[in-house]
Design a protein around this motif. Structure first.
Motif, PDB file in Angstrom:
ATOM      1  N   ASP A 594       0.725  -1.185   0.031  1.00  8.95           N
ATOM      2  CA  ASP A 594      -0.130   0.476  -0.152  1.00  8.95           C
ATOM      3  C   ASP A 594       1.210   0.955   0.244  1.00  8.95           C
ATOM      4  N   PRO A 595       0.945   1.956  -0.792  1.00  9.70           N
ATOM      5  CA  PRO A 595       1.388   3.283  -1.158  1.00  9.70           C
ATOM      6  C   PRO A 595       1.795   4.400   0.180  1.00  9.70           C
ATOM      7  N   GLY A 596       0.181   4.126   0.616  1.00  7.26           N
ATOM      8  CA  GLY A 596       0.063   5.058   1.802  1.00  7.26           C
ATOM      9  C   GLY A 596       1.326   4.662   2.806  1.00  7.26           C
ATOM     10  N   THR A 597       0.956   3.180   3.433  1.00  5.51           N
ATOM     11  CA  THR A 597       0.982   2.489   4.139  1.00  5.51           C
ATOM     12  C   THR A 597       2.774   2.974   4.387  1.00  5.51           C
ATOM     13  N   GLU A 617      -3.302   9.558   6.248  1.00  3.36           N
ATOM     14  CA  GLU A 617      -5.470   9.532   5.686  1.00  3.36           C
ATOM     15  C   GLU A 617      -4.968   8.600   4.711  1.00  3.36           C
ATOM     16  N   GLN A 618      -3.543   9.355   4.096  1.00  2.00           N
ATOM     17  CA  GLN A 618      -3.718   7.971   2.783  1.00  2.00           C
ATOM     18  C   GLN A 618      -3.627   6.202   2.984  1.00  2.00           C
ATOM     19  N   CYS A 619      -3.968   6.015   4.507  1.00  2.00           N
ATOM     20  CA  CYS A 619      -3.200   4.470   4.636  1.00  2.00           C
ATOM     21  C   CYS A 619      -4.285   3.968   3.784  1.00  2.00           C
ATOM     22  N   ARG A 620      -4.249   2.324   4.594  1.00  2.00           N
ATOM     23  CA  ARG A 620      -5.729   1.289   3.871  1.00  2.00           C
ATOM     24  C   ARG A 620      -6.445   0.819   5.357  1.00  2.00           C
ATOM     25  N   ASP A 621      -4.592   0.548   5.970  1.00  2.00           N
ATOM     26  CA  ASP A 621      -4.801  -0.103   7.513  1.00  2.00           C
ATOM     27  C   ASP A 621      -4.622   0.910   8.334  1.00  2.00           C
TER      28      ASP A 621
END
Length: 1456
Positions: A594-597, A617-621
């Motif tokens: 996940d790029p946000g992670t 805020e962009q994280c999935r988990d």
């Protein structure tokens, strides 16, 4: 290179930014001064007069200096006898003698740096002085402030806006401000702005203000002179006695004092300052190789004719200028005419404005100067893309800093860059300046169409440069993190660009140790380290993050064969590594990152709150991410050595703990079952662990204390039983288990069936009322669940952790009862049956402790598991009790130590009883109290240390006074420690008071071992000790020990209780997890029957080799579909939480106070503005009224001219026509040539006579017109003003042939050779000549004698064959344009006329073959390469050639 050298270079390459300043080589100030002085003497010179010649009366030389300021060689020169003084010959360079630090004294003790430099000093040397010697960071922007050198008045509001705007733009962009450096005029205003900033800001010294002044006009400059430099030089600002000289401004930080060897001459520094500014603007922005150079802007206040020349020259070099309207004189003149068309900017208008704004100074201006200034003002207005007028009355919503930056972007937008390159350049400038407001309003507009890929470089720059606002802006404008981080190299490069931080140092150390261990293991040296720079591999990042998270997690990033260092070094093992890594990737579902992670982790490890917040805020988990961040930050805070950094890490960890709580609260309020599932869901993005495990490892007690988490733990505690069951029912069913078949005890399965039945009944009711047929069509509920069977109910009852716990309590009481019976009643020399049962019972307890030690469902590893086991207090008691029991058992089985063994077993019984307190930990009432007791025990330990001081002090003193030479150790200890301790509880000794002394209670010579030794006795056998002293000592001892210290202990306990009481509930809830997990994994049978379960587990795991059972209560791996649905729901809950958090923040008291203060400032600013601009508004209205009257007069004149042309004369016609005839002519000629009237004639030092716009036509009288005659060679082809050959475009300001080849028209031909790129005629291309050295394109062409032949200069470019072929087809070309060309070489008597031909070629013709062959072969030619380019408005051609290309495109119906 040695191995040690390779290791050193590796660490430096990977962690070049991690070194702290303290690790750098420290140089003493004296050594730095010596180095600076040596460098300055070697590179910088001054100028001095070497020939003294009197200038009139007095002993003053023509250089301006007195005779005493000259050397003896200059007064009596031998080399210049008989010569007249000349500045170019009689001024020489010498090593400078004025440099160092300058101190102005006064309030604040302001200091700066200065150097006296020659006018011939190289700008490169000056830049090195500023950046390398004076340690200034290269600027991101250069602000050149110019204007009035004398003091002038600025309105208070304009002054405030100038101060605020100038400092804001310098502070936010990291700019250098360059001024004249003296304490007068505009320089004084800049200094005041810097002073106000320094007084109101804690970041003093951040604004770099460089004063470039003339050395010869500085007052009190002798204080600055010292051959070895002054550190510091004490400079006195004596403005009262400066006369015609000037003092330096104390608010500037650096001074370059330009010396030409003269005294009292102003303006000496202008040329060197201009050269320095131009040199700085050629440097790359931020020392990057992007091609974007440091921008420069000129800010103008007030000013006279010299300022006008500065503005004009700056704009000719492409420097944008910002004019402050209302500052006075030339600035106001330009501001008033900037919005007018050129035909209205006449000499008369400029005269009127000059008279208005210059006042009495206007009388000194000649008509020739007015004409010259009019021409320059017209040229300035013509370059509108470089001119910005800051009008206070109009630009209320924009401050000066915004105007300055907008001027730079406007100039960049109007440059010769391609459209995409232009937008990229502007965005790079905005990012470098860190001005997101400018990017929002000027760059990310509807005109700019950005793609995600086009902004990847900007995103990388914003992330690496720590510009969170730009990161948010780029995300809002379409940057996809998935596309941005699609390549692994991008993330690796981000880790390589990490700023100096704890994580980077740890990472560099890990990589260094891995390299070293690899070399030692294989016994070879690596050449890769030597030949190429190191990049941080994600494998090492994963290892370090796993160290911070815990070994119970899996690697976050799979092993990489492309970046693994060992796969590069050991080619022998590459195939095996590739095979292993590919297998790991296939087995790892988390390879889809996940790029946000990834971005969140990168921001967290560097402790960057702003970037981490954006990435979170962009994280999935998001919940797992927040808890993992809390764990990582707390771990780094414990391992780090910097206390401040550690505190910041702990604060950020608490921040993300709150985030996790907020998201989970939203989830629990929305759907409790999903929220519980989210806690135990296995996260692939964070090492295959769970939120619950991360919260426990991070010691996030507030998370565990949440009601939703406790509800999950309670559900696990009850097992398959319902959490609604009262405890007494469970206890009854434990004994009378048949009751579970009667519904006496409720199971969770029964509750689910009841809920499903209720829903089914509700749907039936709805169907009955609405007539729906969904259930009959197959959309009804699923197949109903079956009720539990008898065996299942029985198993669910006795496998419940709650029931296991109660059974263990019961049997533990039985164990203690049996233990007590054996110790008190049945402890025989030969073990009885009861004692043997006790041994078996203890064996089962030992087996259970061993099982708990090795049971590792979370994958902690034995070391971590053993550490966790030892850290648990109750486990320590278990181990202690077992060890004591085994020791007692060993002693008890021997005859000699039988009784000692029993004593040890009795002590062990006490330990077993203390272990019984663990049963209260599950109680909500008593559990927190046990925590308080443990805290009080720690307090009591420290209290006992304090009490022991008083006990020992009193005991030793008492024993020494009463007893003489007691040598029995047991009685010494009794007298020193035991008796003083009993005194505290009221048992007073009788041997300190004669009235109570009993001779029979002691032994005189200590002969009786059962009696203490008597005190010292006299001849009468009575004590001789001082009774008064012993009683006083006892009273003092009781006062401190019994009253003071015991009450202190009570106070400490009270404080501990109050302090811990608030947190005991959280601590209890946190520790409750381990008890629940212990009994969840514990076999169902209680000791001693549990040993049967141990035997079964041993056979299952060791003999049958079966894997352990996987329980989903604490860790549940969902299928991909369910996992994706759960994460989507979590993201929705996160958005809700963020919205509510922002609303709560906006409604907070602090936020309301800030908003109110901001509104008050705006209202105050508005009131000040209205008060000062009311008069200006009235004047503007009158001006508009005058303009309307003037326009009406012109309209009436046009009507009269029309009537006159129809034969209707009037008496006043002749006068009015004469009055407005010039204006009429000017209106007719709105397209006059511009390049032909440039002041500087190309390739010469000549200056054209100024020709304003209205004087260009030959028909207009221009009596003062006196052009210079110029011909480039010595031919006799000269002309005078009476020559009949006149430029059809009008006056140019220079006569003669100039640089052209002949008088009159000079013919030139340009070719637009076009073709279609493909057969579908989709793209039209043209043939261009590319100059590789200059990186420019041009159309093929050149001067000709006749328009029907090709220019001879093209023969070298095209080759002879192609030249002849094109020349033969010249007649087939279509004439695109023919006529006069506005060329900078034009004169009054010679000009250029251009013929543009379009030759369109067939793709299959022989000419095309020849051209293609020439295009291929001309790539290596030094005469210019031929290239096919697409016909587009983005073509990088000159303006004239771009117009020719547009006309050719119109012939082929192509949009340009």
């Amino acid at each position: 290179m040695s191995e040690a050298g390779l290791e050193s270079r590796l660490v430096h390459t990977l962690a070049v930014n991690t070194a702290r300043p303290s690790k750098h080589l420290f140089l003493s100030p004296s050594f730095q001064r010596l180095a600076l002085a040596s460098w300055i003497k070697e590179n910088i010179c001054k100028k001095e007069c070497c020939f003294f010649e009197k200038d009139g009366s007095g002993d003053v030389c023509k250089c301006g200096y007195a005779k005493t300021d000259h050397t003896d060689e200059a007064i009596k020169p031998e080399d210049f006898t008989g010569e007249s003084w000349n500045i170019h010959r009689h001024v020489r360079e010498a090593p400078t003698d004025a440099f160092g630090d300058i101190s102005f004294g006064g309030l604040g003790q302001k200091t700066g740096k200065y150097a006296r430099v020659s006018t011939d000093t190289s700008p490169e040397i000056l830049y090195q002085l500023l950046t390398e010697q004076w340690k200034l960071s290269p600027p991101n922007l250069l602000i050149s402030v110019t204007g009035g050198a004398k003091n002038f008045y600025l309105k208070s509001h304009l002054k405030n806006m100038f101060h605020r705007g100038l400092i804001k733009v310098a502070q936010t962009t990291g700019a250098w401000i360059i001024t004249g450096g003296t304490h007068a005029g505009v320089m004084k205003h800049v200094g005041q702005a810097v002073r106000d900033y320094a007084m109101s800001s804690s970041m003093q010294g951040k604004i770099v203000t460089i004063g470039v002044a003339t050395w010869g006009i500085i007052h009190n400059r002798k204080a600055l002179v010292h051959p070895e430099g002054c550190f510091p030089a004490h400079y006195l600002m004596d403005t009262g006695n400066q006369g015609q000289l000037s003092t330096l401004d104390s608010n500037h930080t650096h001074f370059l004092l330009v010396d030409d060897g003269t005294h009292g001459h102003y303006g000496v520094e202008i040329k060197l300052r201009s050269c320095l500014e131009m040199w700085i603007t050629r440097k790359c922005l931020g020392n990057k190789g992007t091609g974007v150079t440091i921008p420069v802007v000129c800010v103008v206040l007030d000013g006279g004719p010299g300022t006008l020349n500065t503005i004009y020259n700056a704009m000719l070099h492409g420097t944008p200028c910002v004019i402050l309207e209302g500052s006075g004189r030339i600035a106001d003149v330009i501001a008033h005419v900037s919005g007018l068309p050129l035909i209205r900017v006449t000499i008369a208008l400029i005269q009127q404005l000059m008279k208005k704004f210059f006042g009495q100074e206007y009388e000194q201006f000649s008509d020739g100067k007015i004409i010259e200034w009019t021409k320059k003002i017209q040229d300035i207005i013509r370059m509108s893309h470089l001119l910005t007028v800051f009008r206070v009355s109009e630009d209320y919503h924009g401050d000066l800093d915004v105007a300055i930056l907008q001027a730079l972007l406007k100039a960049s937008r109007s440059s010769e860059f391609l459209e995409v390159e232009c937008w990229n350049r502007q965005l790079e400038l905005a990012i470098t300046w860190n001005r997101v407001d400018i990017a929002e309003t000027e760059i990310f507009t509807e005109e700019s169409q950005w793609k995600s890929n086009d902004l990847h470089w900007a995103m990388f720059s914003a992330l690496a440069g720590n510009k969170p606002q730009f990161v948010s802006l780029l995300l809002e404008n379409g940057v996809s993190l998935r596309d941005f981080l699609q390549e692994e190299e991008t993330l690796c490069e981000l880790y390589t660009q990490l700023p100096s931080c704890f994580f980077l140092r740890k990472l560099a150390k890990r990589i260094h140790s891995a390299r070293r261990s690899g070399r030692q293991a294989f016994g070879i040296r690596t050449r890769a380290c030597r030949e190429q720079g190191e990049k941080i591999s994600l494998t090492y990042v994963s290892d370090e993050v796993r160290h911070l998270l815990g070994k119970f997690t899996q690697p976050l990033y799979p092993p990489s064969t492309t970046t693994d260092h060992r796969s590069k070094i050991f080619s022998k093992y590459t195939k095996y590594l590739d095979l292993i890594c590919s297998q790991l990737r296939e087995d790892s579902p988390e390879t889809q990152r996940d790029p946000g992670t990834d971005l969140f982790l990168w921001a967290v490890v560097q402790n960057n709150k702003e970037l981490a917040e954006i990435a979170w805020e962009q994280c999935r988990d998001c919940m797992s991410a927040a808890l993992a961040a809390s764990k990582i930050l707390k771990k780094m805070a414990r391992e780090g050595s910097d206390a401040d950094d550690a505190e910041e890490m702990r604060e950020l960890a608490n921040h993300y703990e709150k985030h996790a709580i907020g998201v989970f609260t939203e989830c629990h309020n929305s759907d409790e079952s999903r929220a519980k599932k989210l806690l135990v869901r296995m996260s692939h993005l964070w090492g295959r662990t769970t939120c619950l495990r991360l919260a426990l490892e991070a010691d996030d007690k507030n998370v565990i204390a949440q009601s939703g988490v406790q509800a999950l733990l309670t559900q696990i505690w009850c097992g398959k039983l319902s959490v609604e069951n009262p405890v007494w029912r469970v206890l009854i069913c434990m004994v009378f288990f048949p009751l579970i078949f009667t519904g006496f005890l409720c199971f969770r399965h029964d509750e689910i069936i009841q809920r499903e039945t209720a829903k089914d009944e509700e749907m039936k009711t709805v169907e009955t009322l609405t007539g729906s047929t969904l259930r009959r069509n197959g959309y009804g509920p699923l197949k109903p669940m079956k009720p539990l069977g008898c065996w299942s109910r029985l198993m669910y009852l006795y496998t419940s952790p709650q029931v296991k716990f109660y059974w263990n309590i019961v049997f533990y009481f039985a164990f203690l009862f049996l233990f007590a019976v054996v110790l008190m009643i049945d402890f025989q020399s030969t073990p009885s049956a009861g004692e043997l049962l006790l041994y078996i019972w203890l064996l089962s307890l030992v087996c259970e402790e061993i099982r708990q030690l090795f049971h590792d469902p979370d994958g902690f590893g034995f070391r971590k598991k053993a550490k966790m086991y030892i850290n648990e207090f109750w486990n320590i008691l278990d181990v202690l009790s077992i060890v004591l029991f085994l020791i007692g058992l060993a002693f008890r089985l021997t005859t000699e130590l039988f009784y000692l063994g029993k004593i040890i077993l009795c002590i062990d019984f006490v330990v077993f009883c203390l272990r019984l307190m663990a049963i209260f930990t599950i109680s909500r009432t008593l559990g927190p109290k046990i925590i308080i007791v443990r805290k009080m025990m720690m307090d009591m330990f420290f209290f006992m240390f304090l009490l022991s001081i008083w006990v020992v002090a009193y005991g030793v003193a008492k024993q020494g006074i009463l007893i003489h030479n007691e040598n029995r150790l047991d009685w010494i200890i009794r007298g020193v420690l035991y008796e003083p301790y009993l005194i505290i509880f009221g048992q007073f000794p009788k041997n300190i008071d004669n009235t109570e002394f009993d001779m029979n209670s002691c032994s005189v010579n200590a002969t009786d071992p059962l009696k203490p030794k008597c005190p010292v006795l006299n001849e009468n056998q009575s004590p001789v000790f001082p009774e008064w002293l012993t009683i006083i000592m006892l009273c003092v001892y009781l006062l401190f020990a019994n009253i003071l210290l015991l009450n202190l202990l009570i106070a400490i306990f009270n404080f501990t209780f109050e302090e811990v009481q608030d947190n005991t509930d959280k601590i209890w809830k946190f520790q409750r997890y381990e008890l629940i997990k212990e009994y969840h994994s514990r076999p169902a049978a209680p000791p001693p029957f549990i040993i049967l379960s141990h035997i079964y587990l041993f056979i299952r795991s060791m003999v049958l080799r079966r894997p352990p059972k996987i329980y989903k209560e604490f860790k549940n791996e969902l299928n991909p579909t369910e996992d994706e649905e759960l994460l989507t729901w979590e993201s929705l809950m996160k958005d809700r939480y963020l919205v509510s958090a922002r609303q709560e923040q906006s409604q907070s008291t602090e936020r309301r106070i800030l908003d109110t203060a901001q509104k008050v400032n705006i209202i105050t600013d508005l009131l000040e503005r209205n008060g000062e601009t009311s008069a200006a508004a009235m004047l503007k209205r009158l001006t508009q009224l005058e303009e309307q009257v003037s326009q009406s007069t012109k309209a009436l004149q046009w009507i009269m001219d029309s009537l006159k042309s129809q034969g209707l004369p009037s008496k006043d016609t002749h006068c009015m026509f004469d009055k407005y005839s010039k204006s009429a002519v000017v209106c007719k000629g709105s397209g006059f040539h511009v390049n032909s009237r440039q002041f500087s004639y190309p390739n010469s030092k000549l200056t054209r006579f100024p020709v304003p716009e209205e004087k260009v036509p030959w028909e207009v009288s221009f009596s003062s017109y006196k052009p210079t005659n110029y011909t480039s060679d010595d031919s006799e082809d000269h002309v005078d003003g009476s020559c009949h050959l006149r430029n059809p475009g009008g006056r140019t300001g220079i006569s003669g042939r100039g640089a052209l080849s002949r008088l009159g028209p000079n013919l030139s031909v340009e070719l637009v050779i076009t073709r279609w790129r493909d057969s579908e005629k989709s793209v039209l291309e043209y043939l261009a000549v590319c100059d590789e050295s200059r990186r420019t394109l041009s159309l093929p062409g050149g001067p000709v004698d006749s328009a029907d032949k090709l220019p001879p200069t093209l023969k070298k470019t095209m080759g002879k064959k192609l030249y002849e072929t094109i020349n033969a087809k010249l007649s087939e070309g279509t004439k695109v344009f023919e006529g006069y060309v506005d060329d900078c070489r034009n004169t009054d008597n010679a000009w250029v006329e251009m013929t543009v031909l379009n030759i369109h070629l067939d793709r299959k013709s022989q000419v095309m073959v020849d051209i293609n062959n020439t295009v291929t072969s001309s790539v290596l030619s030094s005469n210019g390469a031929l290239q096919w380019q697409e016909v587009s408005s983005k073509a990088t051609l000159s303006s004239n050639q771009r117009e020719s290309l547009r006309l050719a495109a119109a012939l082929h119906n192509r949009k340009f």
